[in-house]
Design a protein around this motif. Structure first.
Motif, PDB file in Angstrom:
ATOM      1  N   VAL A 105      -7.981  -2.473  -1.805  1.00  0.00           N
ATOM      2  CA  VAL A 105      -8.063  -3.899  -2.442  1.00  0.00           C
ATOM      3  C   VAL A 105      -6.880  -4.388  -3.283  1.00  0.00           C
ATOM      4  CG1 VAL A 105      -9.307  -5.643  -3.861  1.00  0.00           C
ATOM      5  CG2 VAL A 105     -10.412  -3.749  -2.589  1.00  0.00           C
ATOM      6  N   SER A 106      -6.179  -5.430  -2.895  1.00  0.00           N
ATOM      7  CA  SER A 106      -5.147  -5.784  -3.462  1.00  0.00           C
ATOM      8  C   SER A 106      -5.135  -7.158  -3.991  1.00  0.00           C
ATOM      9  CB  SER A 106      -3.788  -5.997  -2.351  1.00  0.00           C
ATOM     10  OG  SER A 106      -2.711  -5.993  -2.996  1.00  0.00           O
ATOM     11  N   TYR A 107      -4.846  -7.353  -5.384  1.00  0.00           N
ATOM     12  CA  TYR A 107      -4.910  -8.667  -6.048  1.00  0.00           C
ATOM     13  C   TYR A 107      -3.426  -9.178  -6.015  1.00  0.00           C
ATOM     14  CZ  TYR A 107      -8.853  -5.651  -7.639  1.00  0.00           C
ATOM     15  OH  TYR A 107      -9.904  -4.679  -7.459  1.00  0.00           O
ATOM     16  N   LEU A 108      -3.428 -10.394  -5.225  1.00  0.00           N
ATOM     17  CA  LEU A 108      -2.119 -10.916  -5.071  1.00  0.00           C
ATOM     18  C   LEU A 108      -1.783 -12.032  -6.349  1.00  0.00           C
ATOM     19  CD1 LEU A 108      -2.031 -11.467  -1.284  1.00  0.00           C
ATOM     20  CD2 LEU A 108      -1.144  -9.362  -2.658  1.00  0.00           C
ATOM     21  N   TYR A 144      -7.614  -8.625   0.238  1.00  0.00           N
ATOM     22  CA  TYR A 144      -6.672  -9.331  -0.537  1.00  0.00           C
ATOM     23  C   TYR A 144      -7.366 -10.627  -1.362  1.00  0.00           C
ATOM     24  CZ  TYR A 144      -3.344  -7.141   2.584  1.00  0.00           C
ATOM     25  OH  TYR A 144      -2.633  -6.159   3.386  1.00  0.00           O
ATOM     26  N   ILE A 145      -6.903 -10.404  -2.653  1.00  0.00           N
ATOM     27  CA  ILE A 145      -7.829 -11.733  -3.462  1.00  0.00           C
ATOM     28  C   ILE A 145      -6.761 -12.204  -3.981  1.00  0.00           C
ATOM     29  CG2 ILE A 145      -9.192 -11.933  -5.381  1.00  0.00           C
ATOM     30  CD1 ILE A 145     -10.659  -9.451  -5.063  1.00  0.00           C
ATOM     31  N   LYS A 152      -8.943 -10.700   4.462  1.00  0.00           N
ATOM     32  CA  LYS A 152      -9.354  -9.173   4.991  1.00  0.00           C
ATOM     33  C   LYS A 152      -8.512  -9.157   6.253  1.00  0.00           C
ATOM     34  CE  LYS A 152     -13.378  -8.076   6.675  1.00  0.00           C
ATOM     35  NZ  LYS A 152     -14.580  -7.704   6.736  1.00  0.00           N
ATOM     36  N   ASN A 153      -7.219  -8.380   6.354  1.00  0.00           N
ATOM     37  CA  ASN A 153      -6.568  -8.033   7.239  1.00  0.00           C
ATOM     38  C   ASN A 153      -6.880  -6.901   7.973  1.00  0.00           C
ATOM     39  OD1 ASN A 153      -5.072 -10.188   6.578  1.00  0.00           O
ATOM     40  ND2 ASN A 153      -3.245  -9.075   5.853  1.00  0.00           N
ATOM     41  N   LYS A 154      -6.699  -6.644   9.183  1.00  0.00           N
ATOM     42  CA  LYS A 154      -7.144  -5.458   9.977  1.00  0.00           C
ATOM     43  C   LYS A 154      -5.963  -4.601  10.197  1.00  0.00           C
ATOM     44  CE  LYS A 154     -10.082  -3.978  13.951  1.00  0.00           C
ATOM     45  NZ  LYS A 154     -10.739  -4.632  15.032  1.00  0.00           N
ATOM     46  N   LEU A 155      -6.133  -3.260  10.050  1.00  0.00           N
ATOM     47  CA  LEU A 155      -4.880  -2.349  10.328  1.00  0.00           C
ATOM     48  C   LEU A 155      -5.492  -1.284  11.290  1.00  0.00           C
ATOM     49  CD1 LEU A 155      -2.008  -1.349  10.270  1.00  0.00           C
ATOM     50  CD2 LEU A 155      -2.703  -0.133   8.259  1.00  0.00           C
ATOM     51  N   THR A 156      -4.985  -0.887  12.578  1.00  0.00           N
ATOM     52  CA  THR A 156      -5.307   0.101  13.472  1.00  0.00           C
ATOM     53  C   THR A 156      -4.159   0.808  13.993  1.00  0.00           C
ATOM     54  OG1 THR A 156      -7.095  -1.548  14.184  1.00  0.00           O
ATOM     55  CG2 THR A 156      -6.421   0.161  15.528  1.00  0.00           C
ATOM     56  N   PHE A 157      -4.426   1.923  13.987  1.00  0.00           N
ATOM     57  CA  PHE A 157      -3.355   3.099  14.811  1.00  0.00           C
ATOM     58  C   PHE A 157      -4.086   3.728  15.777  1.00  0.00           C
ATOM     59  CE2 PHE A 157      -1.198   7.208  14.666  1.00  0.00           C
ATOM     60  CZ  PHE A 157       0.145   6.790  15.120  1.00  0.00           C
ATOM     61  N   ASP A 158      -3.272   3.557  17.246  1.00  0.00           N
ATOM     62  CA  ASP A 158      -3.999   4.268  18.357  1.00  0.00           C
ATOM     63  C   ASP A 158      -3.313   5.401  18.636  1.00  0.00           C
ATOM     64  OD1 ASP A 158      -1.326   3.540  19.158  1.00  0.00           O
ATOM     65  OD2 ASP A 158      -2.219   1.863  20.647  1.00  0.00           O
ATOM     66  N   GLY A 159      -2.542   5.834  17.806  1.00  0.00           N
ATOM     67  CA  GLY A 159      -1.754   7.223  18.137  1.00  0.00           C
ATOM     68  C   GLY A 159      -0.305   7.073  18.154  1.00  0.00           C
TER      69      GLY A 159
END
Length: 218
Positions: A105-108, A144-145, A152-159
């Motif tokens: 959680v990040s408070y911007l 993020y607030i 809400k951001n999505k981060l994915t790593f597929d390898g």
């Protein structure tokens, strides 16, 4: 009241002694005295009651007005017992969900101060970076607030590549990035498609103290 009593006594001692003043007239005078006495009592009560009523009405008006501008969903801080503000309630709700899921959680803050923004659960991000370095796939959400609004951001790593979808104004372009690496230094994505050479994609604004704290917990 003393004047009324004096008037009645005067009538008893003068007019009523007159033989030509009949019983009917006598009753009329006494009735008028009783009416005047009732009017005087009612007036005194009114002068006392009206200020009290005015105070009560003002108090009710203040209470109703305060109720209209107060968030009725407000809760109490279990530690201090004070009412939580809307901002505090939003942060507490998001952080609770993030703690359950193991997410960041990040408070911007605004403008150039954004890089001094505070971040909770940063150790979770460090653990993901470690997984990425080993080539282990993962998927996470980053909250993020900003001004009581939650993104809400999505981060994915597929390898092989990192895919990051940004929805936060001021945190980069609102689009999905494909990047080669996620670095702990400043928590940025590097080698991203669509970015000019040398530019990184900021993931989580953090301070040195937050980074040190996360490293100690990780």
């Amino acid at each position: 009241m003393e004047e009324l009593k004096g008037f009645r006594n005067h009538m008893e001692n003068t007019t009523f002694k007159n033989r030509n003043f009949g019983e009917k007239q006598r009753q009329i005078v006494h009735q008028r005295y009783r009416d005047m006495k009732s009017e005087s009592t009612a007036f005194r009560r009114k002068t006392v009651i009206m200020p009290i009523v005015s105070v009560i009405v003002c108090a009710l008006f203040f209470f109703i007005t305060a109720s209209l501008v107060t968030d009725h969903t407000a809760k109490l801080d279990p530690n201090s017992g004070n009412a939580l503000t809307k901002s505090q309630m939003v942060k507490a709700s998001v952080l609770k969900e993030a703690n359950i899921k193991g997410e960041v959680v990040s408070y911007l803050k605004e403008g150039i101060e954004m890089f001094d923004s505070k971040t909770d659960n940063l150790e979770y991000m460090l653990r993901l970076i470690r997984k990425g370095e080993k080539g282990e796939p993962f998927q996470t959400n980053i909250y993020y607030i900003k001004k009581n609004r939650v993104y809400k951001n999505k981060l994915t790593f597929d390898g092989k590549r990192f895919i990051y979808k940004n929805t936060v104004p001021g945190l980069g372009e609102l689009k999905t990035y494909q990047c080669k690496a996620l670095e702990w230094r400043n928590v940025v994505l590097t080698g991203c498609k669509g970015e000019k050479e040398g530019n990184d994609v900021l993931v989580v604004p953090t301070t040195i103290s937050d980074s040190k704290y996360a490293e100690a917990r990780e």
